[in-house]
Design a protein around this motif. Sequence first.
Motif, PDB file in Angstrom:
ATOM      1  N   THR A 138       0.259   2.257 -10.557  1.00  0.00           N
ATOM      2  CA  THR A 138       0.644   0.850  -9.982  1.00  0.00           C
ATOM      3  C   THR A 138      -0.622   0.261  -9.665  1.00  0.00           C
ATOM      4  OG1 THR A 138       0.605   2.052  -7.756  1.00  0.00           O
ATOM      5  CG2 THR A 138       2.705   1.427  -8.991  1.00  0.00           C
ATOM      6  N   ALA A 139      -1.244  -0.624 -10.398  1.00  0.00           N
ATOM      7  CA  ALA A 139      -2.334  -1.260 -10.657  1.00  0.00           C
ATOM      8  C   ALA A 139      -2.323  -2.554  -9.526  1.00  0.00           C
ATOM      9  CB  ALA A 139      -2.989  -1.777 -11.740  1.00  0.00           C
ATOM     10  N   ILE A 140      -3.373  -2.461  -8.425  1.00  0.00           N
ATOM     11  CA  ILE A 140      -3.358  -3.714  -7.528  1.00  0.00           C
ATOM     12  C   ILE A 140      -4.323  -4.697  -7.899  1.00  0.00           C
ATOM     13  CG2 ILE A 140      -3.606  -4.212  -4.906  1.00  0.00           C
ATOM     14  CD1 ILE A 140      -3.017  -1.201  -4.517  1.00  0.00           C
ATOM     15  N   PHE A 146      -6.417  -7.293  -5.749  1.00  0.00           N
ATOM     16  CA  PHE A 146      -6.712  -7.575  -4.296  1.00  0.00           C
ATOM     17  C   PHE A 146      -6.922  -8.975  -3.926  1.00  0.00           C
ATOM     18  CE2 PHE A 146      -7.300  -3.068  -4.827  1.00  0.00           C
ATOM     19  CZ  PHE A 146      -6.574  -2.431  -3.900  1.00  0.00           C
ATOM     20  N   LYS A 161       0.651  -1.152   0.097  1.00  0.00           N
ATOM     21  CA  LYS A 161       0.030   0.068  -0.045  1.00  0.00           C
ATOM     22  C   LYS A 161       0.800   1.226   0.005  1.00  0.00           C
ATOM     23  CE  LYS A 161      -4.262  -1.549   1.814  1.00  0.00           C
ATOM     24  NZ  LYS A 161      -5.605  -1.497   2.708  1.00  0.00           N
ATOM     25  N   ALA A 194      -6.434  -5.010 -13.986  1.00  0.00           N
ATOM     26  CA  ALA A 194      -5.299  -4.308 -13.640  1.00  0.00           C
ATOM     27  C   ALA A 194      -4.253  -4.116 -14.711  1.00  0.00           C
ATOM     28  CB  ALA A 194      -4.611  -5.250 -12.654  1.00  0.00           C
ATOM     29  N   PRO A 210      -9.673   1.314 -16.135  1.00  0.00           N
ATOM     30  CA  PRO A 210      -8.422   2.171 -16.273  1.00  0.00           C
ATOM     31  C   PRO A 210      -8.605   2.977 -17.635  1.00  0.00           C
ATOM     32  CG  PRO A 210      -8.075  -0.305 -15.493  1.00  0.00           C
ATOM     33  CD  PRO A 210      -9.568  -0.162 -16.084  1.00  0.00           C
ATOM     34  N   ARG A 215     -12.452  -7.205  -5.379  1.00  0.00           N
ATOM     35  CA  ARG A 215     -12.952  -5.767  -5.708  1.00  0.00           C
ATOM     36  C   ARG A 215     -13.381  -5.389  -6.967  1.00  0.00           C
ATOM     37  NH1 ARG A 215      -9.166  -2.286  -1.344  1.00  0.00           N
ATOM     38  NH2 ARG A 215      -9.124  -4.167   0.104  1.00  0.00           N
ATOM     39  N   GLY A 231       0.837   4.160  -2.644  1.00  0.00           N
ATOM     40  CA  GLY A 231       0.468   5.411  -2.186  1.00  0.00           C
ATOM     41  C   GLY A 231      -0.881   5.477  -1.418  1.00  0.00           C
ATOM     42  N   LEU A 232      -1.277   4.098  -1.136  1.00  0.00           N
ATOM     43  CA  LEU A 232      -2.659   4.253  -0.692  1.00  0.00           C
ATOM     44  C   LEU A 232      -2.507   4.553   1.123  1.00  0.00           C
ATOM     45  CD1 LEU A 232      -4.386   1.049  -2.185  1.00  0.00           C
ATOM     46  CD2 LEU A 232      -5.237   3.518  -2.334  1.00  0.00           C
ATOM     47  N   THR A 237      -2.060   8.043  -5.580  1.00  0.00           N
ATOM     48  CA  THR A 237      -2.303   7.016  -6.044  1.00  0.00           C
ATOM     49  C   THR A 237      -2.662   7.052  -7.423  1.00  0.00           C
ATOM     50  OG1 THR A 237      -2.847   6.220  -3.782  1.00  0.00           O
ATOM     51  CG2 THR A 237      -3.484   4.797  -5.534  1.00  0.00           C
ATOM     52  N   HIS A 238      -3.620   7.591  -7.707  1.00  0.00           N
ATOM     53  CA  HIS A 238      -4.288   7.446  -8.997  1.00  0.00           C
ATOM     54  C   HIS A 238      -3.214   7.996 -10.102  1.00  0.00           C
ATOM     55  CE1 HIS A 238      -5.255  11.817  -7.901  1.00  0.00           C
ATOM     56  NE2 HIS A 238      -5.240  11.962  -9.248  1.00  0.00           N
ATOM     57  N   GLN A 280     -13.707  11.329 -10.843  1.00  0.00           N
ATOM     58  CA  GLN A 280     -14.061  10.243 -11.340  1.00  0.00           C
ATOM     59  C   GLN A 280     -14.268   9.278 -10.435  1.00  0.00           C
ATOM     60  OE1 GLN A 280     -10.352   9.666 -13.630  1.00  0.00           O
ATOM     61  NE2 GLN A 280     -11.466  10.108 -15.557  1.00  0.00           N
ATOM     62  N   MET A 292     -10.801   5.949 -17.520  1.00  0.00           N
ATOM     63  CA  MET A 292     -10.299   6.984 -16.390  1.00  0.00           C
ATOM     64  C   MET A 292      -9.099   7.545 -17.105  1.00  0.00           C
ATOM     65  SD  MET A 292     -12.049   6.386 -13.499  1.00  0.00           S
ATOM     66  CE  MET A 292     -13.097   6.067 -14.758  1.00  0.00           C
ATOM     67  N   ARG A 301      -8.776   3.995  -7.236  1.00  0.00           N
ATOM     68  CA  ARG A 301      -7.683   4.851  -7.087  1.00  0.00           C
ATOM     69  C   ARG A 301      -6.560   4.013  -7.857  1.00  0.00           C
ATOM     70  NH1 ARG A 301      -7.201   6.350  -1.085  1.00  0.00           N
ATOM     71  NH2 ARG A 301      -5.363   7.572  -1.809  1.00  0.00           N
ATOM     72  N   SER A 302      -6.167   2.934  -7.371  1.00  0.00           N
ATOM     73  CA  SER A 302      -4.824   2.155  -7.845  1.00  0.00           C
ATOM     74  C   SER A 302      -5.319   1.994  -9.392  1.00  0.00           C
ATOM     75  CB  SER A 302      -4.672   1.050  -7.194  1.00  0.00           C
ATOM     76  OG  SER A 302      -5.351  -0.321  -7.831  1.00  0.00           O
ATOM     77  N   LEU A 303      -6.211   2.279  -9.966  1.00  0.00           N
ATOM     78  CA  LEU A 303      -6.501   1.934 -11.467  1.00  0.00           C
ATOM     79  C   LEU A 303      -6.640   3.191 -12.093  1.00  0.00           C
ATOM     80  CD1 LEU A 303      -9.167  -0.942 -10.985  1.00  0.00           C
ATOM     81  CD2 LEU A 303      -6.809  -1.115 -12.112  1.00  0.00           C
TER      82      LEU A 303
END
Lengths: 280, 273
Positions: free
Chosen positions: A76-78, A80, A46, A146, A98, A84, A50-51, A71-72, B177, A101, B169-171
């Motif tokens: 760095t795609a997680i 889990f 994390k 991801a 992604p 999720r 950056g979480l 983070t955004h 958004q 976004m 956020r990680s994506l």
Amino acid sequence: MEIRLDGISLDLGGKHILDNVSFAVRDGEFLSLLGQSGAGKSTTLKVIAGLLYQDAGAVFFDGQQVDEVPTHRRQTAIVFQDIRLFPNMDVAANVAFPLKMQGVKKAERMAVAEEMLERVQLAGYGSRAVGELSGGQQQRVALARALAGRPRALLLDEPFSGLDEALRAEMRELVLELQAETGITSIMVTHDVSEALVMSDRIVYLSDGRVEQVAEPGELCLNPASPAVARAFGEAMVVEGEVSDGAFRCGKLRIPAPDAASGRAAFVRLSDGSHFVRGI
Amino acid sequence: MSRRKPARVLPRAFLALHLLLVAVPILVMVMWSFTASWPWPSLIPEAFSLKGYAEVFGGANGAAVLAQSVGIALATAVLTTTVAALGSRALARYHFRGKELFRFATVLPFLIPTTVFAMGVQVVFLKMGFARTVGGVILAHSIVALPYAVTIMADVTAAAGGRLEEAARSLGARPLQNLVHVILPQLAPGILSSISMSYILSFSQYFLTLLIGGGMVKTFALEMFPYLTGGDRTIASAYGVVFLVVTFAVFLLVEWALKKFGFRAGQDLFNLQ
């Protein structure tokens, strides 16, 4: 992308979770964070994403300090442990998320989503609702999601522990295949010793928030650097694989075995630390 | 399998009873609203007329009052739900001084009767110039609706947690958004309940509107009240029917809007099929 952690410390709720954690991940490497629960593995992941924000130390991506990068924007795609997926979107929309976004046009991102689904053997599942899929299928969608945005690093947080043993083996293979194909720098958190041994280029062993050892799987297995690591390998262990050219191989685990005959073999490590390779 | 299990009979009996208790009064009200004369002991009215509805929509400002009522109720619903959503997020996510006091304060209007705090609100609003304005009435209605909205929104916010937000956020999802594509859809069922509840509370509010509006702000409930107490059942029933139809229409509209924006994936509040 090369990732470097430099002296990361983190307290949560008055407890030391990470204590001066330093290691580096090479570009394109598959690195595992191994340790028991509570060792700080997921917290480390994390911090990289950056979480969570560390109390001391710095994180570098390709030599650039990223501590001020949210983070955004870290790319760095997680993936889990608890998957999720977004329940308000169908499978294709999840995978395309992604790209959406990033402002990619609909036709283009749907084409990428379809291609990604094909690569995780879920071609044609795009219009399904997330809830219709089995746990293993959902985790494959999460993996496709991801990777769809072409992140700079793939972070896997115990991605297989919710799956049964047969599915786990299948998923491990798929992850390694995609990682080799894309050459993406990957960090996987796991508490499963044999999983880390066969999947990783190198392993970082964490215990109580400290780095105990950073080594290749064979080295970690045969020469644990500290009592904590030795304890992790304390129980007897059997890994099935193959012997060729004087070495035992299973996935990325490689152990010198000059005396063993080529062919199917098992690597056995006993609780006293002794080990041998025997044909099966 | 024709034999019914008793475990299923009982819930069905309750459901039937419940429907009966709701449906029969509505049916009687609808009949009354079209009645010209319904003397005892007739089982159905002797003569029908539309004078009730003529009274509701006729006159100089019948439709205008209805429109203003819906406007006030919608504004109250949106304001209340927005404040409740933000407050609930603060309670669920952040640690700050006086958090428990803040949590208690959100349900304070539950504990104090409307008649009591309305006096205080009126004094304050008079000083601030809010009294006898539509804005003042909306604010006053929001105070009544807020505890309900906070209770609903706190629950859904806590249930949603931060898991999907982290994933988004990680994506690569920017904060806005994340709000539009992940956070709001998760909260949508709560938002719908909160808007509906606040709308009803505002639309049916009588005393507070009378006091704060000072007779200058006319709403549907204010217009309806004299007929309820005055004894003209036909006009009162016509008001009742219009009240019901408008409320239902607004609920369907909210439901449709949430779905239109892709916020609702699960079950519907009203099953239209």
